[in-house]
Design an enzyme around this catalytic site. Structure first.
Site, PDB file in Angstrom:
ATOM      1  N   TRP A 150       0.803  -1.095  -0.094  1.00 49.79           N
ATOM      2  CA  TRP A 150       0.449  -0.283   0.455  1.00 49.79           C
ATOM      3  C   TRP A 150       0.908   1.054  -0.095  1.00 49.79           C
ATOM      4  O   TRP A 150       0.624   2.325  -0.639  1.00 49.79           O
ATOM      5  CB  TRP A 150      -1.197  -0.222   1.508  1.00 49.79           C
ATOM      6  CG  TRP A 150      -2.085  -1.278   1.119  1.00 49.79           C
ATOM      7  CD1 TRP A 150      -2.767  -1.658   0.280  1.00 49.79           C
ATOM      8  CD2 TRP A 150      -3.119  -0.787   1.435  1.00 49.79           C
ATOM      9  NE1 TRP A 150      -3.255  -2.697   0.341  1.00 49.79           N
ATOM     10  CE2 TRP A 150      -4.502  -1.821   0.983  1.00 49.79           C
ATOM     11  CE3 TRP A 150      -3.865  -0.143   2.646  1.00 49.79           C
ATOM     12  CZ2 TRP A 150      -5.354  -2.046   1.593  1.00 49.79           C
ATOM     13  CZ3 TRP A 150      -5.308   0.453   3.019  1.00 49.79           C
ATOM     14  CH2 TRP A 150      -6.187  -1.119   2.860  1.00 49.79           C
TER      15      TRP A 150
ATOM     16  N   ASP B  93      -5.034  -1.313   6.787  1.00 49.23           N
ATOM     17  CA  ASP B  93      -5.084  -2.750   6.249  1.00 49.23           C
ATOM     18  C   ASP B  93      -4.328  -3.186   7.030  1.00 49.23           C
ATOM     19  O   ASP B  93      -4.237  -4.965   7.552  1.00 49.23           O
ATOM     20  CB  ASP B  93      -4.031  -2.755   5.085  1.00 49.23           C
ATOM     21  CG  ASP B  93      -4.512  -4.124   4.506  1.00 49.23           C
ATOM     22  OD1 ASP B  93      -5.741  -4.719   4.524  1.00 49.23           O
ATOM     23  OD2 ASP B  93      -4.095  -4.070   3.641  1.00 49.23           O
TER      24      ASP B  93
ATOM     25  N   LYS C  89      -9.446  -1.531   6.330  1.00 48.56           N
ATOM     26  CA  LYS C  89      -9.994  -2.825   6.533  1.00 48.56           C
ATOM     27  C   LYS C  89     -10.983  -2.980   8.130  1.00 48.56           C
ATOM     28  O   LYS C  89     -10.612  -2.371   8.851  1.00 48.56           O
ATOM     29  CB  LYS C  89      -8.688  -3.904   6.609  1.00 48.56           C
ATOM     30  CG  LYS C  89      -9.607  -5.316   6.388  1.00 48.56           C
ATOM     31  CD  LYS C  89      -8.277  -6.560   6.905  1.00 48.56           C
ATOM     32  CE  LYS C  89      -7.366  -6.124   6.654  1.00 48.56           C
ATOM     33  NZ  LYS C  89      -6.139  -7.291   5.527  1.00 48.56           N
TER      34      LYS C  89
HETATM   35  N1  SAM Z   1      -0.756  -3.453   3.546  1.00 51.21           N
HETATM   36  C1  SAM Z   1      -0.200  -3.772   3.644  1.00 51.21           C
HETATM   37  C2  SAM Z   1       0.825  -4.289   2.247  1.00 51.21           C
HETATM   38  O1  SAM Z   1       0.293  -3.745   1.700  1.00 51.21           O
HETATM   39  O2  SAM Z   1       1.620  -4.253   2.398  1.00 51.21           O
HETATM   40  C3  SAM Z   1      -0.229  -5.493   4.262  1.00 51.21           C
HETATM   41  C4  SAM Z   1      -1.113  -5.980   5.643  1.00 51.21           C
HETATM   42  S1  SAM Z   1      -1.191  -7.094   6.319  1.00 51.21           S
HETATM   43  C5  SAM Z   1      -2.563  -7.171   5.576  1.00 51.21           C
HETATM   44  C6  SAM Z   1      -1.361  -5.880   7.918  1.00 51.21           C
HETATM   45  C7  SAM Z   1      -0.197  -5.740   8.628  1.00 51.21           C
HETATM   46  O3  SAM Z   1      -0.497  -5.873   9.908  1.00 51.21           O
HETATM   47  C8  SAM Z   1       0.806  -6.571   9.675  1.00 51.21           C
HETATM   48  O4  SAM Z   1       2.196  -6.265   8.563  1.00 51.21           O
HETATM   49  C9  SAM Z   1       0.455  -6.690  10.725  1.00 51.21           C
HETATM   50  O5  SAM Z   1       2.088  -6.869  11.151  1.00 51.21           O
HETATM   51  C10 SAM Z   1      -0.156  -5.365  11.051  1.00 51.21           C
HETATM   52  N2  SAM Z   1      -0.706  -4.964  12.288  1.00 51.21           N
HETATM   53  C11 SAM Z   1      -1.482  -5.833  13.152  1.00 51.21           C
HETATM   54  N3  SAM Z   1      -1.863  -5.365  14.565  1.00 51.21           N
HETATM   55  C12 SAM Z   1      -0.887  -4.593  14.113  1.00 51.21           C
HETATM   56  C13 SAM Z   1      -0.780  -2.783  15.160  1.00 51.21           C
HETATM   57  N4  SAM Z   1      -1.354  -3.863  16.829  1.00 51.21           N
HETATM   58  N5  SAM Z   1       0.077  -2.048  15.020  1.00 51.21           N
HETATM   59  C14 SAM Z   1       0.555  -1.726  13.867  1.00 51.21           C
HETATM   60  N6  SAM Z   1       0.494  -3.047  12.840  1.00 51.21           N
HETATM   61  C15 SAM Z   1      -0.743  -4.593  12.947  1.00 51.21           C
END
Ligand code: SAM
Length: 291
Positions: free
Chosen positions: A55, A120, A160
């Site tokens: 993203w 996301d 999301k």
């Molecule tokens: N949008 C990203 C891309 O296009 O590459 C993909 C995102 S991936 C589906 C979801 C991300 O949410 C993961 O990298 C995870 O580490 C992050 N995440 C989950 N909980 C989080 C939090 N509390 N704080 C920061 N990041 C978090």
């Protein structure tokens, strides 16, 4: 599994590699943009939960197309995980539900706010749908909370969302802050997944609203709530009902109450039909019989 089998099964996975995106998720943001034109005039953006960074790649490409001077573009990407560097993208490694991370992001936009915030974020799914949906909604609320500090009036928030049974509560929370709230399911998001994306347009906080750190997942102290004033402070009426001279439920009373001369023990009107401790009771009874 063969090297090519995922390429066969997942066209977006294959296309992402062919087009140079770090993850297939890039197509979700691109398809949302096709529908809502979310990058129009945008120069400053926040990418929450950004790793591995597809993203941020999309943002970097699209926002640079909006100006002749790349120095006008500001993108801040945040994730728990470290992310490989991207040109023009400032990275913050941290948890978006923590006040310290929120403050770091907010500092980046002091003076000049963001035009767009995207998130996301997805927790590691447990497979227990209610819990997954709850954690996802808390992540979204943490993102919304940061958004209220950094987004300019009229700005756009895309996040999301899991379309679970309690999702309407989230929609109404978002509607407090945005004129338009729409749910979007891009073609590249699998039908088997309950994920979708809320597209919230025209950021318009309630009159007098001051952003706070009040979010259930943020590590604030609960006494902070008492410091809120105006529209931020919602005091729920507390009503002690019943005759104040009635028995106090925390006091022990003698078996003979005032005016009584005899006491007779009575069984409860209805015993539990199948209590969880029933098996233990029966086992203990059998042990005593067998002694
Ligand atoms: N949008 C990203 C891309 O296009 O590459 C993909 C995102 S991936 C589906 C979801 C991300 O949410 C993961 O990298 C995870 O580490 C992050 N995440 C989950 N909980 C989080 C939090 N509390 N704080 C920061 N990041 C978090």
């Amino acid at each position: 599994m063969g090297k090519t089998s995922k390429d066969k099964r997942d066209i977006y996975y294959r296309l992402a590699k062919e087009e140079g995106w770090r993850a297939r998720s890039a197509f979700k943001l691109l398809q949302i943009n096709e529908e809502y034109d979310i990058f129009k005039g945008v120069l400053r953006a926040v990418d929450l939960c950004a790793a591995p960074g597809s993203w941020s790649q999309v943002l970097s490409k699209k926002l640079r197309q909006n100006t002749d001077n790349v120095d006008d573009v500001k993108i801040v990407a945040v994730d728990l995980q470290a992310m490989a560097a991207l040109p023009g993208v400032k990275q913050i490694q941290g948890d978006i539900t923590k006040v310290s991370t929120a403050n770091e992001i907010i500092q980046e936009f002091e003076g000049s706010k963001a035009d767009l915030v995207v998130c996301d974020g997805a927790p590691d799914v447990t497979g227990l749908h209610d819990i997954d949906e709850y954690i996802q909604s808390q992540l979204l609320l943490a993102a919304l909370n940061i958004t209220t500090h950094v987004l300019k009036d009229g700005g756009v928030f895309v996040a999301k969302i899991f379309r679970g049974k309690d999702v309407t509560l989230l929609y109404s929370q978002l509607k407090q802050f945005f004129e338009y709230v729409t749910v979007s399911k891009p073609q590249s998001s699998r039908n088997s997944s309950i994920e979708a994306f809320v597209v919230c347009q025209n950021y318009t906080p309630p009159p007098g609203y001051t952003p706070t750190m009040a979010n259930p997942l943020l590590d604030h102290k609960y006494c902070d709530f008492n410091e809120f004033t105006g529209v931020n402070r919602f005091i729920v009426p507390f009503n002690a009902c019943g005759d104040l001279s009635a028995y106090d439920s925390d006091t022990s009373y003698p078996l003979l109450l005032e005016g009584q001369t005899t006491y007779e023990y009575k069984e409860p009107v209805q015993s539990p039909i199948n209590p969880p401790y029933k098996e233990v009771l029966e086992m203990t009874k059998n042990l005593q019989i067998n002694k």
